[in-house]
Design a protein around this motif. Structure first.
Motif, PDB file in Angstrom:
ATOM      1  N   ALA A  18       0.863  -1.265   0.071  1.00 51.05           N
ATOM      2  CA  ALA A  18       0.016  -0.130  -0.120  1.00 51.05           C
ATOM      3  C   ALA A  18       0.900   1.327   0.005  1.00 51.05           C
ATOM      4  N   ILE A  19       2.070   1.210   0.600  1.00 50.99           N
ATOM      5  CA  ILE A  19       2.770   2.354   0.713  1.00 50.99           C
ATOM      6  C   ILE A  19       3.549   2.446  -0.686  1.00 50.99           C
ATOM      7  N   LEU A  20       4.142   1.470  -1.095  1.00 56.90           N
ATOM      8  CA  LEU A  20       4.743   1.640  -2.463  1.00 56.90           C
ATOM      9  C   LEU A  20       3.659   2.178  -3.572  1.00 56.90           C
ATOM     10  N   CYS A  21       2.358   1.419  -3.678  1.00 64.50           N
ATOM     11  CA  CYS A  21       1.640   1.846  -4.540  1.00 64.50           C
ATOM     12  C   CYS A  21       1.178   3.121  -4.241  1.00 64.50           C
ATOM     13  N   GLY A  22       0.989   3.563  -3.033  1.00 71.88           N
ATOM     14  CA  GLY A  22       0.717   5.202  -2.664  1.00 71.88           C
ATOM     15  C   GLY A  22       1.829   6.024  -3.343  1.00 71.88           C
ATOM     16  N   LEU A  23       2.874   5.563  -3.080  1.00 75.75           N
ATOM     17  CA  LEU A  23       4.011   6.623  -3.387  1.00 75.75           C
ATOM     18  C   LEU A  23       3.991   6.641  -4.977  1.00 75.75           C
ATOM     19  N   LEU A  24       3.454   5.773  -5.639  1.00 75.65           N
ATOM     20  CA  LEU A  24       3.282   6.081  -7.261  1.00 75.65           C
ATOM     21  C   LEU A  24       2.317   6.928  -7.607  1.00 75.65           C
ATOM     22  N   THR A  25       1.463   6.987  -6.601  1.00 74.49           N
ATOM     23  CA  THR A  25       0.120   8.074  -7.011  1.00 74.49           C
ATOM     24  C   THR A  25       0.913   9.378  -6.642  1.00 74.49           C
ATOM     25  N   ALA A  26       2.104   9.686  -6.391  1.00 64.75           N
ATOM     26  CA  ALA A  26       2.602  11.055  -6.341  1.00 64.75           C
ATOM     27  C   ALA A  26       2.782  11.469  -7.967  1.00 64.75           C
ATOM     28  N   ARG A  27       2.328  10.734  -8.959  1.00 73.30           N
ATOM     29  CA  ARG A  27       2.589  11.088 -10.129  1.00 73.30           C
ATOM     30  C   ARG A  27       1.581  12.101 -10.491  1.00 73.30           C
ATOM     31  N   SER A  28       0.351  11.969  -9.816  1.00 72.63           N
ATOM     32  CA  SER A  28      -0.715  13.245 -10.140  1.00 72.63           C
ATOM     33  C   SER A  28      -0.339  14.668  -9.921  1.00 72.63           C
ATOM     34  N   LYS A  29       0.486  14.651  -8.732  1.00 70.57           N
ATOM     35  CA  LYS A  29       1.131  16.006  -8.306  1.00 70.57           C
ATOM     36  C   LYS A  29       2.239  16.407  -9.435  1.00 70.57           C
ATOM     37  N   VAL A  71       3.692  13.133  -0.876  1.00 73.36           N
ATOM     38  CA  VAL A  71       5.078  12.949  -1.344  1.00 73.36           C
ATOM     39  C   VAL A  71       5.206  13.782  -2.730  1.00 73.36           C
ATOM     40  N   GLY A  72       4.144  13.651  -3.539  1.00 71.19           N
ATOM     41  CA  GLY A  72       4.059  14.414  -4.814  1.00 71.19           C
ATOM     42  C   GLY A  72       4.448  15.914  -4.775  1.00 71.19           C
ATOM     43  N   SER A  73       3.704  16.312  -3.734  1.00 73.95           N
ATOM     44  CA  SER A  73       3.848  17.726  -3.646  1.00 73.95           C
ATOM     45  C   SER A  73       5.411  18.078  -3.364  1.00 73.95           C
ATOM     46  N   LEU A  74       5.862  17.315  -2.511  1.00 72.59           N
ATOM     47  CA  LEU A  74       7.351  17.544  -2.308  1.00 72.59           C
ATOM     48  C   LEU A  74       8.033  17.438  -3.201  1.00 72.59           C
ATOM     49  N   LEU A  75       7.807  16.254  -4.301  1.00 79.10           N
ATOM     50  CA  LEU A  75       8.676  16.117  -5.357  1.00 79.10           C
ATOM     51  C   LEU A  75       8.564  17.130  -6.414  1.00 79.10           C
ATOM     52  N   ALA A  76       7.302  17.724  -6.292  1.00 83.36           N
ATOM     53  CA  ALA A  76       7.163  19.070  -7.299  1.00 83.36           C
ATOM     54  C   ALA A  76       8.013  20.033  -6.786  1.00 83.36           C
ATOM     55  N   SER A  77       8.186  20.330  -5.274  1.00 85.70           N
ATOM     56  CA  SER A  77       9.068  21.141  -5.008  1.00 85.70           C
ATOM     57  C   SER A  77      10.691  20.897  -5.287  1.00 85.70           C
ATOM     58  N   VAL A  78      10.815  19.662  -5.406  1.00 84.62           N
ATOM     59  CA  VAL A  78      12.503  19.091  -5.477  1.00 84.62           C
ATOM     60  C   VAL A  78      12.823  19.604  -7.055  1.00 84.62           C
ATOM     61  N   VAL A  79      11.673  19.543  -8.164  1.00 86.41           N
ATOM     62  CA  VAL A  79      11.836  19.993  -9.439  1.00 86.41           C
ATOM     63  C   VAL A  79      12.220  21.505  -9.517  1.00 86.41           C
ATOM     64  N   ALA A  80      11.270  22.055  -8.707  1.00 86.20           N
ATOM     65  CA  ALA A  80      11.389  23.643  -8.827  1.00 86.20           C
ATOM     66  C   ALA A  80      12.828  24.188  -8.207  1.00 86.20           C
ATOM     67  N   ALA A  81      13.413  23.135  -7.016  1.00 79.59           N
ATOM     68  CA  ALA A  81      14.467  23.784  -6.642  1.00 79.59           C
ATOM     69  C   ALA A  81      15.887  23.150  -7.359  1.00 79.59           C
ATOM     70  N   LEU A  82      15.801  22.209  -8.036  1.00 77.55           N
ATOM     71  CA  LEU A  82      16.982  21.610  -8.566  1.00 77.55           C
ATOM     72  C   LEU A  82      16.632  21.386  -9.990  1.00 77.55           C
ATOM     73  N   ALA A  83      15.779  21.774 -10.696  1.00 77.74           N
ATOM     74  CA  ALA A  83      15.556  21.865 -12.084  1.00 77.74           C
ATOM     75  C   ALA A  83      15.802  20.609 -12.753  1.00 77.74           C
ATOM     76  N   VAL A 136      13.197  12.496  -9.425  1.00 79.78           N
ATOM     77  CA  VAL A 136      11.423  11.996  -9.340  1.00 79.78           C
ATOM     78  C   VAL A 136      11.642  10.820 -10.126  1.00 79.78           C
ATOM     79  N   ALA A 137      12.259  10.841 -11.256  1.00 74.93           N
ATOM     80  CA  ALA A 137      12.643   9.309 -12.074  1.00 74.93           C
ATOM     81  C   ALA A 137      13.069   8.308 -10.952  1.00 74.93           C
ATOM     82  N   ALA A 138      14.066   8.862 -10.239  1.00 75.78           N
ATOM     83  CA  ALA A 138      14.725   7.816  -9.535  1.00 75.78           C
ATOM     84  C   ALA A 138      13.663   7.172  -8.478  1.00 75.78           C
ATOM     85  N   VAL A 139      12.913   7.949  -7.772  1.00 80.24           N
ATOM     86  CA  VAL A 139      12.050   7.690  -6.782  1.00 80.24           C
ATOM     87  C   VAL A 139      10.798   6.742  -7.219  1.00 80.24           C
ATOM     88  N   LEU A 140      10.310   6.963  -8.627  1.00 83.88           N
ATOM     89  CA  LEU A 140       9.256   6.383  -8.946  1.00 83.88           C
ATOM     90  C   LEU A 140       9.554   5.059  -9.629  1.00 83.88           C
TER      91      LEU A 140
END
Length: 403
Positions: free
Chosen positions: A215-226, A356-368, A375-379
């Motif tokens: 459930a945790i792993l599949c839940g992390l994959l729903t970060a894709r929506s953010k 987690v998706g919101s956090l990953l979006a922030s990572v993209v904003a900060a690290l380009a 993000v690719a490595a996490v998913l």
């Protein structure tokens, strides 16, 4: 050809649940398009308070899931769906009387928790009345129907949002309440499950370590929506030469592809072995998508547009594969007698994934571009770990529960 022509009516009375899903998703789309604008423009809440309120609602809804699951198992999924629908419709109608942060959190918490009750109840109901292959196919149709509903709801409120008056917002909320309430007769006409099967274990669902991990792993994959709704638009606006209007087209493209192809892409995930395989396909698609999206910042306008479109198509393929696999995991690894508890645990995972998706979006904003690599490595890691953690067959999964 016979498989391709499988009629929707093969679901029998469960077709009424799909109609109810259309009503619910249409109402949800209308509220998602309206809520933030209403709170800022009509209620005059500062953006910071809106953010605080949304966070509070998320915490309350997360906690509500711990009560929803046992309620479904004790009182039956149909009763929980009907009661939750009435609560959701009533709370939505009460949005017209929101005048402060407190009333916003109160009504939105009731509405959001009730919508979760509807979702968990319906998933538990389908788990009881359908076999493995039909469950995945049904969820694929349900996801396609939901995307149609979200689009209809979003488009329907455009004229009223343009009016930007309290009367217009009130009309949206009251109309949405009626639409959501229409789910009740659909549930009444829907399938009625027999007595719940005997329990496979005396343990509570939360003690099933394998299931919680999945459930945790599949839940992390729903970060894709953010990633799709937050990271991609921000990337286009700040790092590419593509026109801003492309953002809307890409979201539409994602929705359209899901509506047309989700059922087809779910066929390979009807059992655990197939789910494991398509999860890996999804991970590879995500990596390809993020490479294209990231590199779109390094080229000219025309090429960037082409790369972004190709990237979103690959992203959507990954989204459809991993979504289909998650449905199989959520049912095949669950104790059939405790579908309410098990499906609520999966919903907890999805809630965590949104954070987690919101956090990953922030990572993209900060690290380009480097952020897209993260993000690719996490998913990809989540996809690989999910495939590795999948038992060879359902009997192994249930055996682990009994032990």
């Amino acid at each position: 050809m016979r498989e391709k022509a499988t009629p929707l009516t093969s679901f029998g009375r469960a077709n009424y649940l799909l109609l109810g899903q259309l009503f619910t998703s249409t109402g949800t789309g209308a509220i998602l398009a309206t809520a933030a604008i209403f709170l800022i423009r009509s209620v005059r809440l500062p953006p910071t308070e809106v953010g605080i309120g949304m966070a509070a609602v998320g915490v309350i809804s997360f906690a509500a899931l711990f009560a929803i699951g046992p309620a479904v198992d004790r009182f039956g999924p149909r009763k929980v769906i009907i009661i939750s629908t009435i609560l959701a419709a009533t709370a939505t109608a009460c949005f017209a009387w929101i005048d402060s942060l407190v009333t916003f959190v109160l009504f939105e918490s009731v509405s959001n928790s009730a919508l979760l009750g509807m979702s968990v109840g319906q998933r538990a109901l389908i788990g009881r009345v359908m076999g493995a292959g039909d469950r995945v196919r049904y969820q694929a149709y349900s996801r396609s129907v939901s995307n149609v509903g979200y689009a209809l709801g979003t488009l329907a409120v455009v004229p009223l949002l343009q009016a930007d008056t309290h009367t217009a917002y009130t009309a949206i909320f009251l109309g949405t309440a009626v639409i959501i309430g229409a789910t009740v007769p659909c549930t009444v006409k829907g399938p009625y499950p027999e007595t719940a099967p005997a329990r496979k274990s005396t343990r509570m669902a939360i003690a099933d370590v394998r299931y919680v991990v999945m459930a945790i792993l599949c839940g992390l994959l729903t970060a894709r929506s953010k990633i799709l709704t937050v990271a991609v638009p921000l990337w286009i606006a700040t790092h590419t030469h593509a026109p801003l209007g492309l953002t809307g087209f890409l979201l539409f493209l994602n929705t359209a592809v899901v509506v047309v192809l989700q059922v087809r892409f779910s066929r390979g995930a009807a059992d655990l072995a197939g789910a494991s395989r398509v999860t890996l396909f999804g991970g590879a698609s995500f990596v390809g998508a993020f490479i294209l999206i990231a590199l779109a910042s390094t080229t000219t306008t025309g090429v960037a547009i082409a790369m972004l479109i190709a990237g979103i198509v690959l992203f959507t393929l990954g989204e459809m594969w991993t979504a289909a696999a998650s449905w199989t995991y959520s049912y095949e690894l669950a104790d059939p007698a405790l579908q309410g508890q098990y499906q609520s645990i999966f919903a907890l995972g999805r809630t965590g994934g949104n954070i987690v998706g919101s956090l990953l979006a922030s990572v993209v904003a900060a690290l380009a571009i480097t952020g897209w690599g993260v993000v690719a490595a996490v998913l990809l890691s989540c996809c690989v770990l999910t495939a590795v953690a999948t038992p060879a067959n359902r009997a192994v999964g249930l055996h682990s529960q009994v032990e």
